[in-house]
Design a protein around this motif. Sequence first.
Motif, PDB file in Angstrom:
ATOM      1  N   GLY A  23       0.652  -1.330  -0.023  1.00 46.87           N
ATOM      2  CA  GLY A  23       0.035   0.044  -0.022  1.00 46.87           C
ATOM      3  C   GLY A  23       0.913   1.258   0.093  1.00 46.87           C
ATOM      4  N   ASP A  24       0.269   2.314  -0.015  1.00 46.35           N
ATOM      5  CA  ASP A  24       0.846   3.739   0.012  1.00 46.35           C
ATOM      6  C   ASP A  24       2.038   3.729   1.033  1.00 46.35           C
ATOM      7  OD1 ASP A  24      -1.857   3.771  -1.054  1.00 46.35           O
ATOM      8  OD2 ASP A  24      -1.583   5.897  -1.124  1.00 46.35           O
ATOM      9  N   LEU A  25       3.399   3.898   0.595  1.00 50.02           N
ATOM     10  CA  LEU A  25       4.448   4.001   1.152  1.00 50.02           C
ATOM     11  C   LEU A  25       4.378   5.449   1.977  1.00 50.02           C
ATOM     12  CD1 LEU A  25       6.896   1.865  -0.560  1.00 50.02           C
ATOM     13  CD2 LEU A  25       6.176   1.528   1.595  1.00 50.02           C
TER      14      LEU A  25
ATOM     15  N   GLY B 214       1.652   3.102  -5.654  1.00 51.28           N
ATOM     16  CA  GLY B 214       2.217   4.702  -5.600  1.00 51.28           C
ATOM     17  C   GLY B 214       2.137   5.626  -4.388  1.00 51.28           C
ATOM     18  N   ASP B 215       2.490   6.899  -4.580  1.00 52.30           N
ATOM     19  CA  ASP B 215       2.719   7.579  -3.217  1.00 52.30           C
ATOM     20  C   ASP B 215       3.794   7.219  -2.279  1.00 52.30           C
ATOM     21  OD1 ASP B 215       0.870   9.319  -4.207  1.00 52.30           O
ATOM     22  OD2 ASP B 215      -0.711   9.208  -2.472  1.00 52.30           O
ATOM     23  N   LEU B 216       4.951   6.994  -3.055  1.00 54.45           N
ATOM     24  CA  LEU B 216       6.208   6.715  -2.210  1.00 54.45           C
ATOM     25  C   LEU B 216       6.362   7.686  -1.545  1.00 54.45           C
ATOM     26  CD1 LEU B 216       8.159   5.232  -5.309  1.00 54.45           C
ATOM     27  CD2 LEU B 216       6.743   3.966  -3.946  1.00 54.45           C
TER      28      LEU B 216
ATOM     29  N   GLY C 242       1.729   7.794  -8.350  1.00 61.20           N
ATOM     30  CA  GLY C 242       0.436   8.402  -7.250  1.00 61.20           C
ATOM     31  C   GLY C 242       0.459   9.949  -7.514  1.00 61.20           C
ATOM     32  N   ASN C 243      -0.643  10.476  -7.080  1.00 63.82           N
ATOM     33  CA  ASN C 243      -0.806  11.814  -7.047  1.00 63.82           C
ATOM     34  C   ASN C 243       0.460  12.632  -6.336  1.00 63.82           C
ATOM     35  OD1 ASN C 243      -2.243  10.686  -4.857  1.00 63.82           O
ATOM     36  ND2 ASN C 243      -2.832  12.794  -4.014  1.00 63.82           N
ATOM     37  N   HIS C 244       1.125  12.248  -5.283  1.00 59.44           N
ATOM     38  CA  HIS C 244       2.118  12.650  -4.819  1.00 59.44           C
ATOM     39  C   HIS C 244       3.447  12.780  -5.841  1.00 59.44           C
ATOM     40  CE1 HIS C 244       0.795  13.707  -0.622  1.00 59.44           C
ATOM     41  NE2 HIS C 244      -0.185  13.103  -1.128  1.00 59.44           N
ATOM     42  N   GLU C 245       3.608  11.715  -6.648  1.00 54.02           N
ATOM     43  CA  GLU C 245       4.792  11.789  -7.662  1.00 54.02           C
ATOM     44  C   GLU C 245       4.417  12.666  -8.738  1.00 54.02           C
ATOM     45  OE1 GLU C 245       5.352   8.623  -5.166  1.00 54.02           O
ATOM     46  OE2 GLU C 245       3.616   8.225  -6.487  1.00 54.02           O
TER      47      GLU C 245
ATOM     48  N   ILE D 272      -2.985   0.388  -9.572  1.00 52.88           N
ATOM     49  CA  ILE D 272      -3.066   1.506 -10.151  1.00 52.88           C
ATOM     50  C   ILE D 272      -3.222   2.349  -8.850  1.00 52.88           C
ATOM     51  CG2 ILE D 272      -4.894   0.919 -11.951  1.00 52.88           C
ATOM     52  CD1 ILE D 272      -7.268   2.019 -10.139  1.00 52.88           C
ATOM     53  N   HIS D 273      -3.157   3.634  -8.920  1.00 57.04           N
ATOM     54  CA  HIS D 273      -3.027   4.416  -7.677  1.00 57.04           C
ATOM     55  C   HIS D 273      -4.376   4.583  -6.901  1.00 57.04           C
ATOM     56  CE1 HIS D 273      -1.684   6.740  -4.479  1.00 57.04           C
ATOM     57  NE2 HIS D 273      -2.397   7.757  -4.694  1.00 57.04           N
ATOM     58  N   ALA D 274      -5.472   5.188  -7.580  1.00 57.45           N
ATOM     59  CA  ALA D 274      -6.641   5.425  -6.994  1.00 57.45           C
ATOM     60  C   ALA D 274      -7.662   4.567  -7.537  1.00 57.45           C
ATOM     61  CB  ALA D 274      -6.881   6.874  -7.085  1.00 57.45           C
TER      62      ALA D 274
ATOM     63  N   LEU E 207      -7.338   8.543 -12.311  1.00 63.90           N
ATOM     64  CA  LEU E 207      -6.554   7.613 -11.575  1.00 63.90           C
ATOM     65  C   LEU E 207      -5.858   7.801 -10.695  1.00 63.90           C
ATOM     66  CD1 LEU E 207      -4.913   5.826 -15.238  1.00 63.90           C
ATOM     67  CD2 LEU E 207      -6.302   4.784 -13.276  1.00 63.90           C
ATOM     68  N   TYR E 208      -5.382   9.252 -10.542  1.00 63.94           N
ATOM     69  CA  TYR E 208      -4.582   9.461  -9.218  1.00 63.94           C
ATOM     70  C   TYR E 208      -5.584   9.885  -7.895  1.00 63.94           C
ATOM     71  CZ  TYR E 208      -0.768  10.718 -12.665  1.00 63.94           C
ATOM     72  OH  TYR E 208       0.060  10.584 -13.298  1.00 63.94           O
ATOM     73  N   TRP E 209      -6.559  10.548  -8.383  1.00 67.29           N
ATOM     74  CA  TRP E 209      -7.245  11.428  -7.430  1.00 67.29           C
ATOM     75  C   TRP E 209      -8.605  10.815  -6.729  1.00 67.29           C
ATOM     76  CZ3 TRP E 209      -4.957  15.178  -4.807  1.00 67.29           C
ATOM     77  CH2 TRP E 209      -3.805  15.745  -5.290  1.00 67.29           C
TER      78      TRP E 209
ATOM     79  N   GLY F 246      -4.515   2.340  -3.846  1.00 65.79           N
ATOM     80  CA  GLY F 246      -4.587   2.850  -2.688  1.00 65.79           C
ATOM     81  C   GLY F 246      -5.055   4.167  -2.718  1.00 65.79           C
ATOM     82  N   HIS F 247      -4.612   4.879  -1.988  1.00 62.92           N
ATOM     83  CA  HIS F 247      -4.965   6.480  -2.206  1.00 62.92           C
ATOM     84  C   HIS F 247      -5.988   6.922  -1.167  1.00 62.92           C
ATOM     85  CE1 HIS F 247      -5.468  10.325  -3.966  1.00 62.92           C
ATOM     86  NE2 HIS F 247      -6.906  10.258  -4.048  1.00 62.92           N
ATOM     87  N   THR F 248      -6.800   6.195  -0.732  1.00 65.80           N
ATOM     88  CA  THR F 248      -7.801   6.477   0.251  1.00 65.80           C
ATOM     89  C   THR F 248      -7.569   5.528   1.531  1.00 65.80           C
ATOM     90  OG1 THR F 248      -9.480   7.042  -1.312  1.00 65.80           O
ATOM     91  CG2 THR F 248     -10.238   6.591   0.862  1.00 65.80           C
TER      92      THR F 248
HETATM   93 MN   LIG Z   1      -2.821   9.320  -3.091  1.00 67.61          MN
END
Ligand SMILES: [Mn+2]
Length: 285
Positions: free
Chosen positions: A20-22, A49-51, A75-78, A154-156, A193-195, A222-224
């Motif tokens: 999951g999101d690191l 994603g969201d490393l 991810g959205n952070h990248e 995928i991320h989200a 896909l990110y958000w 991940g993401h949520t």
């Molecule tokens: Mn995220």
Amino acid sequence: MPLPIQKLPSNHLGKDYIVGDLHGCFSLLERLMEEVSFDKNHDRLFSVGDLIDRGPESLRCLQLLAEPWFYAVKGNHEDMFLELFIPYLLNDKLPSSNVFKYSDLMHNGGEWVRNHINQAQQTMSVEFDNALVLVAKMPLIYIVGEGEQRFHVIHAELMKPRAYSIDNLVYLDSDIDRFLLDETISHDIEDRLYWSRSLMKSAVSDLYYPRVQKGLSTTFCGHTIGNKIRQILSHVCLDTGAFMSTDSDNNFCLTLYDVVESKYFSTSYQQSDVNRAKYKIITTP
Ligand SMILES: [Mn+2]
């Protein structure tokens, strides 16, 4: 540029794991990999994603991108990170202090990047530069395996725009195969896909969505943040809030899922050991 959608064969030599999101929680990942005796020669580790950002070891997490066994989607952070640093990558031009200060990255836990600025030379550290090149190459979707074995990372969420009907909310395998053939993905699809949080928010609301979406293979995401794994419309969300697991008042943790054995492992900054439990993903409605 590498393709935004990448297809990989099943892993016949070793196991596949998804983390999951690191968010910078490198040492938690290390503990989980040790627990499962991760085999760097045969196993693969996928990341949703969201490393980076919020947790303590963002750069160390980005350096995983150099490992041949590590596969992470953006991810959205990248995405926010690249938005700030693409001009530097392309023309060696650091963002001005105002651009820095008001960037989305700085408002979302990205302060760590300041430690890598070499003010005198107006450059970033060599380690940072190397990681930046790798982030720019991250894909948006991994398609892994075929038929029954197929899964996505995928991320989200795979939410469609203006999705009103329950039969038509998310993209299916056939849509993803078309994205792969087209070798491109439009900007608005990329953004969702990110958000998107539409599906995972439903887990805490009164809305009911089935766990399986016909025509869509298991899609790890991940993401949520939630305090456990959730499955909705074939999306399996592994974001269990690792960076917030320093607080003893919550059950947040980093989650690593073993695709072959259908079980997960989790640990937190509050624990020194690892929890393990079965989590069988449902694949037929
Ligand atoms: Mn995220």
